[in-house]
Design a protein around this motif. Sequence first.
Motif, PDB file in Angstrom:
ATOM      1  N   PHE A   1      13.056  11.562   2.242  1.00 59.36           N
ATOM      2  CA  PHE A   1      14.345  11.149   2.788  1.00 59.36           C
ATOM      3  C   PHE A   1      14.261  10.640   4.231  1.00 59.36           C
ATOM      4  O   PHE A   1      15.282  10.549   4.926  1.00 59.36           O
ATOM      5  N   ALA A   2      13.075  10.326   4.695  1.00 62.87           N
ATOM      6  CA  ALA A   2      12.886   9.641   5.984  1.00 62.87           C
ATOM      7  C   ALA A   2      13.452  10.417   7.171  1.00 62.87           C
ATOM      8  O   ALA A   2      13.988   9.833   8.107  1.00 62.87           O
ATOM      9  N   VAL A   3      13.324  11.740   7.127  1.00 69.09           N
ATOM     10  CA  VAL A   3      13.772  12.576   8.240  1.00 69.09           C
ATOM     11  C   VAL A   3      12.616  12.892   9.190  1.00 69.09           C
ATOM     12  O   VAL A   3      12.809  12.999  10.402  1.00 69.09           O
TER      13      VAL A   3
ATOM     14  N   ASP B   1       0.855  -1.183   0.000  1.00 66.58           N
ATOM     15  CA  ASP B   1       0.000   0.000   0.000  1.00 66.58           C
ATOM     16  C   ASP B   1       0.891   1.233   0.000  1.00 66.58           C
ATOM     17  O   ASP B   1       1.707   1.417   0.904  1.00 66.58           O
ATOM     18  N   VAL B   2       0.757   2.103  -1.022  1.00 65.49           N
ATOM     19  CA  VAL B   2       1.625   3.270  -1.132  1.00 65.49           C
ATOM     20  C   VAL B   2       1.490   4.189   0.076  1.00 65.49           C
ATOM     21  O   VAL B   2       2.449   4.859   0.464  1.00 65.49           O
ATOM     22  N   SER B   3       0.326   4.216   0.707  1.00 64.87           N
ATOM     23  CA  SER B   3       0.135   5.093   1.863  1.00 64.87           C
ATOM     24  C   SER B   3       0.970   4.653   3.054  1.00 64.87           C
ATOM     25  O   SER B   3       1.194   5.438   3.982  1.00 64.87           O
ATOM     26  N   LYS B   4       1.428   3.392   3.038  1.00 65.88           N
ATOM     27  CA  LYS B   4       2.294   2.904   4.105  1.00 65.88           C
ATOM     28  C   LYS B   4       3.759   3.232   3.841  1.00 65.88           C
ATOM     29  O   LYS B   4       4.601   3.101   4.723  1.00 65.88           O
TER      30      LYS B   4
ATOM     31  N   PRO C   1      12.696   6.377  -1.629  1.00 66.04           N
ATOM     32  CA  PRO C   1      11.609   6.244  -2.594  1.00 66.04           C
ATOM     33  C   PRO C   1      11.179   7.590  -3.179  1.00 66.04           C
ATOM     34  O   PRO C   1      11.327   8.642  -2.549  1.00 66.04           O
ATOM     35  N   VAL C   2      10.633   7.525  -4.378  1.00 72.10           N
ATOM     36  CA  VAL C   2      10.100   8.693  -5.073  1.00 72.10           C
ATOM     37  C   VAL C   2       8.644   8.383  -5.419  1.00 72.10           C
ATOM     38  O   VAL C   2       8.306   7.243  -5.765  1.00 72.10           O
ATOM     39  N   PHE C   3       7.783   9.390  -5.332  1.00 72.12           N
ATOM     40  CA  PHE C   3       6.349   9.179  -5.528  1.00 72.12           C
ATOM     41  C   PHE C   3       5.771  10.219  -6.486  1.00 72.12           C
ATOM     42  O   PHE C   3       6.187  11.378  -6.485  1.00 72.12           O
ATOM     43  N   TRP C   4       4.788   9.780  -7.272  1.00 72.58           N
ATOM     44  CA  TRP C   4       4.006  10.680  -8.119  1.00 72.58           C
ATOM     45  C   TRP C   4       2.712  11.040  -7.398  1.00 72.58           C
ATOM     46  O   TRP C   4       1.975  10.153  -6.961  1.00 72.58           O
ATOM     47  N   GLY C   5       2.425  12.341  -7.311  1.00 66.56           N
ATOM     48  CA  GLY C   5       1.120  12.800  -6.862  1.00 66.56           C
ATOM     49  C   GLY C   5       0.270  13.081  -8.094  1.00 66.56           C
ATOM     50  O   GLY C   5       0.640  13.915  -8.928  1.00 66.56           O
ATOM     51  N   LEU C   6      -0.860  12.386  -8.231  1.00 67.13           N
ATOM     52  CA  LEU C   6      -1.665  12.427  -9.449  1.00 67.13           C
ATOM     53  C   LEU C   6      -3.043  13.028  -9.188  1.00 67.13           C
ATOM     54  O   LEU C   6      -3.578  12.926  -8.074  1.00 67.13           O
ATOM     55  N   ASP C   7      -3.612  13.640 -10.222  1.00 66.78           N
ATOM     56  CA  ASP C   7      -4.980  14.125 -10.091  1.00 66.78           C
ATOM     57  C   ASP C   7      -5.960  12.981 -10.344  1.00 66.78           C
ATOM     58  O   ASP C   7      -5.560  11.832 -10.571  1.00 66.78           O
ATOM     59  N   ARG C   8      -7.244  13.284 -10.324  1.00 67.66           N
ATOM     60  CA  ARG C   8      -8.262  12.239 -10.443  1.00 67.66           C
ATOM     61  C   ARG C   8      -8.163  11.484 -11.764  1.00 67.66           C
ATOM     62  O   ARG C   8      -8.501  10.303 -11.854  1.00 67.66           O
TER      63      ARG C   8
ATOM     64  N   SER D   1       5.010   6.213   2.862  1.00 67.85           N
ATOM     65  CA  SER D   1       5.373   7.554   3.314  1.00 67.85           C
ATOM     66  C   SER D   1       4.182   8.176   4.018  1.00 67.85           C
ATOM     67  O   SER D   1       3.039   8.018   3.579  1.00 67.85           O
ATOM     68  N   SER D   2       4.466   8.898   5.093  1.00 70.85           N
ATOM     69  CA  SER D   2       3.416   9.646   5.785  1.00 70.85           C
ATOM     70  C   SER D   2       3.547  11.139   5.506  1.00 70.85           C
ATOM     71  O   SER D   2       2.922  11.951   6.190  1.00 70.85           O
ATOM     72  N   ASN D   3       4.345  11.494   4.486  1.00 72.36           N
ATOM     73  CA  ASN D   3       4.675  12.901   4.256  1.00 72.36           C
ATOM     74  C   ASN D   3       4.082  13.496   2.980  1.00 72.36           C
ATOM     75  O   ASN D   3       4.517  14.557   2.533  1.00 72.36           O
ATOM     76  N   PHE D   4       3.084  12.841   2.399  1.00 70.83           N
ATOM     77  CA  PHE D   4       2.486  13.360   1.173  1.00 70.83           C
ATOM     78  C   PHE D   4       1.839  14.734   1.378  1.00 70.83           C
ATOM     79  O   PHE D   4       1.731  15.529   0.447  1.00 70.83           O
ATOM     80  N   GLU D   5       1.414  15.024   2.595  1.00 66.97           N
ATOM     81  CA  GLU D   5       0.756  16.299   2.875  1.00 66.97           C
ATOM     82  C   GLU D   5       1.688  17.494   2.665  1.00 66.97           C
ATOM     83  O   GLU D   5       1.230  18.629   2.488  1.00 66.97           O
TER      84      GLU D   5
END
Length: 249
Positions: free
Chosen positions: A234-236, A30-33, A216-223, A35-39
């Motif tokens: 970077f897990a800081v 699950d991508v939400s697991k 890890p690197v993540f894409w933030g996508l629209d609908r 990283s907790s820093n998408f916000e």
Amino acid sequence: MRNRMMRAARLLLCAAAAHVPVSASAGGWDVSKASSNFELVTLGDTELSGRSINAIHMGNVELTSGRIVAADPLAQPDRPALARTVAPGDYPVTLYQAFGRIAAASMRFAEGKPDHWELAVLPGQDPATLKDDEIFGYPVDAGVGCYMDAQTLDRIDERQAQVQAQKPDADINYYDDVLAADLDATKGHYALHRPVAGKKGNVAVFWSGWGDGIYPVFWGLDRDGHALVLLTDFAVIENADGRREPKLQ
């Protein structure tokens, strides 16, 4: 200090692995697991400051082909570009600094809050093959990460050849002979580096959190699945909050 030493040791262990462990999910990966820093990418500078995070607006990276390389540019300059591409253009990079470190780095392609996130992968990588405690990421061995266009690799080679021609008997080191001068202005934290003056193609180089590891690197996508933003974590910090340093698991 002890926490930092333990964190460094953990990252060195991660660097030897093909994947970095993340939190397990009973329902599978699950991508939400991951990283907790998408916000971070949804918060303004004032909101970030209230969470003890300093936003550093580096400027624009010139993507001449739209094929993005996210990598340690010194240890793995020839890393393949990400599988997903964007339209060529100039895109702003923001760094998120906490505890004196670069905690994350984003590149923004369009305005808006991401509807969902996905793991950024290389051609041939499939998140569906990951176990629930694994993740794809890029290895860091020189303490820095970057965003650049795949075509900019040619500019780096060109600059290195120029320096070698000026010092034909020397063993050229790109960091010492070229990049260090740009990084010195920010005490080594970041630089918007142009390999060849007057030629299109630059590199956003930034300190990779606590140092070496796999990130890890993540894409933030629209609908509709269009890319709005790219984020390296970077897990800081955790939960997009720099007021309390995360406890090591």
